[in-house]
Write an enzyme that holds these catalytic residues in place. Structure first.
Site: not given
Ligand code: ACO
Length: 335
Positions: A290, A121, A260
């Site tokens: 993203n 990214c 980003h």
């Molecule tokens: N829909 C519904 N529920 C979901 C989904 C979904 N799409 N995805 C995950 N969940 C659930 C999980 O299973 C979990 O359930 P559980 O508590 O029963 O286990 C719950 O939601 C919470 O999951 P978390 O991972 O704790 O949720 P979080 O608040 O952290 O949000 C997210 C997840 C959006 C992925 C966040 O962590 C995030 O944005 N992280 C950064 C990701 C990112 O920016 N990545 C790109 C990097 S850049 C690159 O190089 C490509």
């Protein structure tokens, strides 16, 4: 748009920009039918409402080529006047030749050297920084920087943890000498300690494609989202502060932040840590999700087109990504 001299000036900046996103829109409501998710979950956790998806026969080079054509037109130059093409991508058309060479052929940019950069990214900022130094050193006069991704082909559409986050798109810019303003500072950082947080495990020399890797879905993005989230906020803020300090200014002097576009919560938290009003932060993650390397350049181009960035404004670019890598740049807008 007024044209600038392409050969005079002592500073390095952006001479023209363009972006291209595929027309097909995938909305959160569509994803509700594909995996166990909801529009409410995706919107509140990420800010994403929809993303663009390339058709099956469209590869990264085609999106990049279309963005590049627009950037060349905006700069008022032809492909033949480009000395170097740098393409940032994590979804290259193939292992080799480089996507940069494929785009060079599509543009008929004979005479240009061409290579790819892999910085996830941060790809656009890393590539822009590389172009900046080549022009500064006098090695090349006009460098075409392209950041393009077809992430939809490396996303596991059965994994709700990741498939809601990504989209396809491309942006490009021409870098050269400018009379005023230009790039004031740049910063790049990497730490492979966290290499396993965000990866596509198979398909490379470590784990070549086999029936097993396909069966185990190892050619798709795997991410430990929660850990990435926490590090992203820390690194984005560190990178932002670094570029601002290197430019010899304060965060309050920044007129527009182009972060980003991974998640609006990461962007909010970064702005808050930098002490920069959210009104100065440009966001389009709701429309595109993203797009990895393409996110910052598409956002920058949109912000300029919408008049959010004007001549003389100080712009902060800031990104993080798989590696982990993080980077930033301060520009004084010169167009
Ligand atoms: N829909 C519904 N529920 C979901 C989904 C979904 N799409 N995805 C995950 N969940 C659930 C999980 O299973 C979990 O359930 P559980 O508590 O029963 O286990 C719950 O939601 C919470 O999951 P978390 O991972 O704790 O949720 P979080 O608040 O952290 O949000 C997210 C997840 C959006 C992925 C966040 O962590 C995030 O944005 N992280 C950064 C990701 C990112 O920016 N990545 C790109 C990097 S850049 C690159 O190089 C490509």
């Amino acid at each position: 748009m007024a044209r600038r001299s392409l050969t005079q000036g002592s500073k390095v900046g952006i001479l023209g920009m363009g972006y291209y996103v595929p027309p097909k829109i995938l909305r959160n409501s569509d994803l509700e039918k594909m995996v166990d998710t909801s529009n409410e979950w995706i919107t509140t956790r990420t800010g994403i409402k929809q993303r663009r998806i390339a058709e099956p026969d469209v590869s990264t080079s085609l999106l990049g080529y279309r963005a590049a054509k627009k950037a060349l037109r905006d700069a008022g130059i032809t492909a033949r006047e480009i000395d170097l093409i740098i393409v940032a991508t994590t979804t290259q058309d193939m292992f080799f030749p480089s996507t940069a060479c494929i785009i060079q052929q599509k543009l008929r940019a004979k005479g240009a050297a061409a290579f790819d950069i892999a910085a996830a990214c941060c790809g656009f900022i890393f590539a822009l920084n590389t172009a900046y130094h080549y022009v500064l050193a006098g090695t090349y006069q006009r460098v075409l920087v392209v950041a393009a991704e077809v992430l939809s082909k490396v996303v596991d559409w059965t994994d709700r943890n990741t498939c809601v986050l990504f989209g396809d798109g491309a942006g490009a810019c021409v870098v050269g000498k400018v009379r005023t303003g230009g790039i004031l500072s740049s910063y790049m950082a990497s730490d492979g300690t966290w290499k396993d947080l965000l990866e596509i495990p198979a398909g490379g020399s470590r784990m070549p494609a086999s029936h097993l890797t396909v069966d185990e879905r190892l050619h798709y993005i795997k991410m430990r989202g929660n850990e990435v989230f926490k590090l992203a906020v820390k690194m984005m803020a560190e990178a932002g502060n670094k570029a601002v300090a290197l430019a010899g200014i304060e965060c309050r002097d920044i007129d527009c932040v182009i972060p980003h576009q991974a998640n609006y919560r990461i962007i909010n938290a970064t702005a808050s840590r930098l002490g920069i009003d959210l009104k100065k932060v440009y966001m389009n993650v709701n429309k595109y999700g993203n797009m990895s390397s393409a996110s910052t350049v598409v956002a920058l181009t949109e912000a300029v087109k919408k008049g959010r960035i004007r001549k003389g404004d100080r712009v902060l670019l800031v990104a993080f990504g798989s590696g982990l890598v993080w980077s930033s740049m301060v520009l004084e807008w010169s167009r």
